[in-house]
Structure formats: structure tokens, C-alpha cells
Design an enzyme around this catalytic site. Structure first.
Site, PDB file in Angstrom:
ATOM      1  N   HIS A  21       1.117  -1.206  -0.228  1.00 35.65           N
ATOM      2  CA  HIS A  21      -0.258  -0.522  -0.009  1.00 35.65           C
ATOM      3  C   HIS A  21       0.241   1.567  -0.251  1.00 35.65           C
ATOM      4  O   HIS A  21       0.942   1.985  -0.836  1.00 35.65           O
ATOM      5  CB  HIS A  21      -0.894   0.233   0.924  1.00 35.65           C
ATOM      6  CG  HIS A  21      -1.457  -1.386   1.630  1.00 35.65           C
ATOM      7  ND1 HIS A  21      -3.446  -0.656   1.301  1.00 35.65           N
ATOM      8  CD2 HIS A  21      -1.553  -2.214   1.839  1.00 35.65           C
ATOM      9  CE1 HIS A  21      -3.843  -2.297   1.428  1.00 35.65           C
ATOM     10  NE2 HIS A  21      -2.735  -3.183   1.562  1.00 35.65           N
ATOM     11  N   ASP A 118      -6.594   5.770   1.455  1.00 31.67           N
ATOM     12  CA  ASP A 118      -6.568   4.376   1.180  1.00 31.67           C
ATOM     13  C   ASP A 118      -8.037   2.892   1.007  1.00 31.67           C
ATOM     14  O   ASP A 118      -8.538   3.943   2.028  1.00 31.67           O
ATOM     15  CB  ASP A 118      -6.164   2.805   1.945  1.00 31.67           C
ATOM     16  CG  ASP A 118      -5.161   2.265   1.206  1.00 31.67           C
ATOM     17  OD1 ASP A 118      -6.430   1.029   1.193  1.00 31.67           O
ATOM     18  OD2 ASP A 118      -3.672   1.707   1.636  1.00 31.67           O
ATOM     19  N   GLN A 350      13.000  -5.686  -6.755  1.00 27.76           N
ATOM     20  CA  GLN A 350      12.356  -6.571  -7.496  1.00 27.76           C
ATOM     21  C   GLN A 350      12.271  -6.002  -8.808  1.00 27.76           C
ATOM     22  O   GLN A 350      12.232  -7.014  -9.994  1.00 27.76           O
ATOM     23  CB  GLN A 350      10.513  -7.131  -7.242  1.00 27.76           C
ATOM     24  CG  GLN A 350       9.322  -7.743  -7.457  1.00 27.76           C
ATOM     25  CD  GLN A 350       8.988  -8.060  -7.019  1.00 27.76           C
ATOM     26  OE1 GLN A 350       9.050  -8.812  -6.064  1.00 27.76           O
ATOM     27  NE2 GLN A 350       7.686  -7.727  -7.519  1.00 27.76           N
ATOM     28  N   ASP A 389      -6.503 -10.301  -2.095  1.00 27.02           N
ATOM     29  CA  ASP A 389      -6.839 -10.460  -3.573  1.00 27.02           C
ATOM     30  C   ASP A 389      -5.910 -11.891  -4.559  1.00 27.02           C
ATOM     31  O   ASP A 389      -6.188 -11.454  -5.481  1.00 27.02           O
ATOM     32  CB  ASP A 389      -6.761  -8.977  -4.090  1.00 27.02           C
ATOM     33  CG  ASP A 389      -5.366  -8.222  -3.637  1.00 27.02           C
ATOM     34  OD1 ASP A 389      -4.638  -9.057  -2.298  1.00 27.02           O
ATOM     35  OD2 ASP A 389      -4.535  -7.926  -4.002  1.00 27.02           O
TER      36      ASP A 389
END
Length: 471
Positions: A21, A118, A350, A389
């Protein structure tokens, strides 16, 4: 008489305190700073400390023309967030109690143009009531996952929930836009719990309250999730799809260096290791910042990786493996196989890893940031979703976008080995072609004339108009 020019709009941004987030909402922050907006970013003391230790984000964000400041939140629960139950505890208790009054005071006492909050929480909607400050709900998950969350009441009405029996491959026919391919096992993980479960009730309530927000912001792009976005638009007509955010940011700020937003210390020695490998020869393995595995699952993955015969770069966080009293000795064949073909790090850069030409596939938990990063770089995926999710994301990866294979609900060395070989050998060109096509569409969306490019411009102009309207 000279008139003082109006000050730039002031946007307050509040992310849920977790790596995925915070990461994506910091990228949104940079895009808005690039447009010369002023930003106050609310962040937990723990996350603020980790960013200060492991990144250059402070100096980086202050290099923009828009004014930026962190507003550090003290008094939050700062323990580990491993399970949905623990996340729910924070969402239900610590966050509203501590952040709710803080948010309200900011909105009442400051010249705030709008609040981007959020969408994993709903108390910001309550905090903004009566202040005249519009709330834009930002979902850091995929549109398909949000739509599944939003549609829970309809799933209950149709009898698809609660799940009866043990057949998780039974089709779900009542979720609009997903009738042809969705199975019970592909529903978000909380759907497997009792519908009276606290988490189930919270997520459903929060998702439905999105309609109360001024607008909905989603980190996705129209060519990826257009049909699902159309479904959502029937309930939330004002939607800004501006993703993939990380790539959009790079496209808009090409003259600037980018900053890592990682809450973990990155081990960049893995890039040197990758530099020595052939193109598309390495399997990158990472389960993100929250997933945990048992020692038994770790060993199944390890055997599957070594037995596949492929080179692998594996991220093993220090808290990845659940603590057990099991024998920690590693079998000799795994030690030898890893020395020969593997490289392990505690955390990796990443985006840089996935962009490296040596990486040929990504064994992932299908968190949404990871999924988008893989899509942008045209890297096929092997999916092992953990929670929330990720279950539905992995189904779309395999069944809709044709970008890889889904191993959910299994953890067997033979299946892992077979799936790796299928993605990296037997069907390699099929998946590479599909992944390259989607990567092109992602890049088109964020370039001038693309859907996400236009939507970001519209978002910035709409925020500026809010500022004019409040004067």
C-alpha cells in the site's frame, strides 16, 4: 492592485500501513508532485523509520517543485501483519482510533483541497464528513479483486456464498463479467470463511462504501481490465485508472532518478549474479512482504526448484518461514543444487530484477504490485497466491490474460517442478509472446495518448478545480 497567485492544491494522502500500500501510494505521490501539487503523506512511525533507513525517499520527494512533507503517525499497533486477522485488527481498532481524529483535524485546520485515502479502510469517509473536503478512494488491488469484494452481497443472494461442501472447482456464475472462468477457489480468500466472520463483514462493508467517495482511483489500465472496470463504473461512475503506477512514474519523470520505496533492505548483489546468466534463463521467486510458509512448504518449494534444473533467484525474508522446532538441517542434495544453480537474498530490488534480461519467469504470490511489475516487463508468471486479492489475480493471470499458470491450493514438489518446466520450457514461447503483447499495451497506456496518461491528467485537473472551488 496586484493579486497574489493562488497557492497550489494541497492533497492529503493516507495509505494503509503495509509495504504494498505504501509503495504504490508513494508512486502516486511522486506523480502528483511532478504536476506541482503540494502533498502531505500520512505514515506510521514504523514505516517512516524503515523508509529513512533503507531508501533516499525523503530527499527524492523534496526534489520536486510541489511541496512535500511526511506527517508521522504515532500510537499505532506496530507489530507484525502476517494474517488477515491481524490486518483486520489494525483496520478495525488502531487505525480509526488514532488516525480518524488526526485526519479530521488536518481537514478542518489546513487548506486541504482533497483527501486520497486507501480504500482498504472506510473511516476516512467519516473523518471528512462536514469538512467540505472531497475524498478520493484509492484501491491498491486489481479492479477484478475490488469488483469481487464489492459483489459479495450479490454472491450471498445467489447462494454462491457461503461456500457449501468441499468442491472448490465449482463455477461461480453470479459474478458479472467473470461467469465463464471463475471457480470457488478463485474468490478472495476471506470468502472461504463464515459470512458472519468479522473480516468478511468489514471487507464487504468497506467495499460497498466506496460509492460514497467523490471518485475511485485504481492502479490498473484499461486494456488489462476494461470489462471489469465497466462493471464497477455502474456503481462508481467517476473512475481514474492510472496504472501501472511504477511504470507511469518512470515515463513521466525520465530525467529524474527513481527512489526505492522499500520497507526492507534490498540486497543488490543479486543483480551482479543475474549479470552472469543467459537471457531468460532464471526463475525469480518471491512471495512478497506478508506471506509466510511452513517449513514443510519451504522444503516442497526448494525441492521443486532444484529438481526443475533451472537457475533460480529466491527471496527468503527472515520472517518468511513460520517458526517451528523442526530439524533445520538442509538435505545435501538441496545444498548442492542451490550452490550450483541458485542464489538467495533476504530482499531484492524487484523492479530491477524483473527488468533484467536474465529473468525468464516469476514464481509469485500475485500481490498486485508484483503482478503489474511482471506484466510491464513481459515476464510470464507461476502463481502461488497466499491471501486476500491474490487468489483472483492468479486466476486472471492464467485464464484471462494467458500470462502463466496457477498453482493455488497446492504445495507439492512434483507439481512445482512440472509447472516450472511447462512455463520455462514446453510452453515458453507461448507465454513470452502473450506477456510481450500485454507489456506493449501497458506501456502504450502510460504514454501520451494512452488511457492511463489521459486519466492522470484528468485527475490532476480535477484536483486543481477542487482547489479553485474551495477558495
Amino acid at each position: 492592485m496586484d493579486t497574489k497567485p493562488p497557492s497550489p492544491p494541497h492533497v492529503v494522502i493516507f495509505p494503509f500501513p503495509a509495504q504494498g500500500h505504501v509503495n504504490s501510494m508513494l508512486k502516486l505521490t511522486e506523480l502528483l508532485l511532478e504536476a506541482s501539487l503540494n502533498i502531505t503523506f500520512l505514515i506510521s512511525a514504523k514505516d517512516h523509520d524503515r523508509l529513512a533507513r533503507f531508501t533516499t525517499v525523503h530527499s527524492h520527494l523534496n526534489s520536486y517543485s510541489g511541496h512535500f512533507r511526511f506527517h508521522v503517525i504515532h500510537g499505532l499497533y506496530e507489530g507484525p501483519m502476517v494474517t488477515e486477522e491481524q490486518q483486520s485488527l489494525i483496520m478495525a481498532e488502531s487505525l480509526p482510533k488514532v488516525v480518524g481524529p488526526l485526519l479530521r483535524n488536518l481537514l478542518l485546520d489546513s487548506q486541504v483541497t482533497c483527501l486520497i485515502a486507501d480504500g482498504f479502510t472506510d473511516f476516512p469517509l467519516d473523518a471528512a464528513q462536514g469538512t467540505g473536503v472531497p475524498v478520493i478512494s484509492f484501491r491498491t488491488i486489481s479492479a477484478c479483486a475490488f469488483w469481487a469484494y464489492f459483489s459479495v452481497p450479490e454472491l450471498i443472494e445467489s447462494g454462491d456464498l457461503p461456500i457449501q461442501g468441499t468442491n472448490l472447482d465449482e463455477r461461480i456464475l453470479s459474478l458479472k463479467g467473470m461467469e465463464g472462468f471463475l471457480r470457488r477457489r478463485d474468490l478472495p480468500s476471506f470468502c472461504r470463511s463464515d459470512i458472519n466472520n468479522k473480516i468478511f463483514q468489514q471487507i464487504t462493508r468497506i467495499s460497498r462504501r466506496t460509492t460514497e467517495a467523490h471518485a475511485l482511483l485504481i492502479n490498473t489500465f484499461d486494456d488489462l481490465e476494461g470489462p471489469i472496470i465497466s462493471q464497477i463504473q455502474q456503481h462508481c461512475p467517476n473512475i481514474y485508472t492510472i496504472g501501472p503506477l511504477h511504470a507511469h512514474l518512470k515515463a513521466r519523470t525520465s530525467s529524474k532518478t527513481t527512489s526505492s520505496n522499500s520497507l526492507f533492505e534490498e540486497d543488490k548483489t543479486c543483480i551482479t549474479w543475474l549479470d552472469q546468466k543467459a537471457p531468460k534463463s532464471v526463475l525469480y521467486v518471491s512471495f512478497g512482504s506478508l506471506a509466510t510458509v511452513t517449513r514443510e512448504q519451504l522444503m516442497e518449494f526448494w525441492y521443486g526448484l532444484v529438481n526443475s534444473g533451472k537457475l533460480f533467484l529466491w527471496v527468503i525474508r527472515e520472517d518468511l518461514v513460520l517458526k517451528q522446532d523442526d530439524e533445520n538441517k538442509v538435505p545435501i542434495e538441496l545444498e548442492e543444487g542451490t550452490k550450483e544453480r541458485g542464489y538467495m537474498v533476504g530482499w531484492a530490488p524487484q523492479e530491477e530484477v524483473l527488468a533484467h534480461p536474465a529473468v525468464g519467469a516469476f514464481l509469485t504470490h500475485n500481490g498486485w504490485n508484483s503482478t503489474l511489475e511482471s506484466i510491464v516487463e513481459g515476464v510470464p508468471m507461476i502463481s502461488w497466491p497466499y491471501f486476500a486479492d491474490q487468489q483472483i489475480n492468479s486466476r486472471f493471470v492464467e485464464a484471462v490474460w494467458k500470462l502463466g499458470l496457477d498453482m493455488k491450493d497446492t504445495c507439492d514438489r512434483t507439481i512445482i517442478e512440472k509447472t516450472i518446466k511447462e512455463v520455462m520450457e514446453e510452453r515458453k514461447m507461448e507465454f513470452i509472446e502473450s506477456a510481450n503483447r500485454m507489456a506493449r499495451l501497458a506501456k502504450e497506456s502510460i504514454n501520451e495518448g494512452g488511457s492511463s496518461y489521459g486519466n492522470l491528467n484528468r485527475l490532476v485537473e480535477d484536483i486543481k478545480m477542487m482547489g479553485i472551488g474551495s477558495k
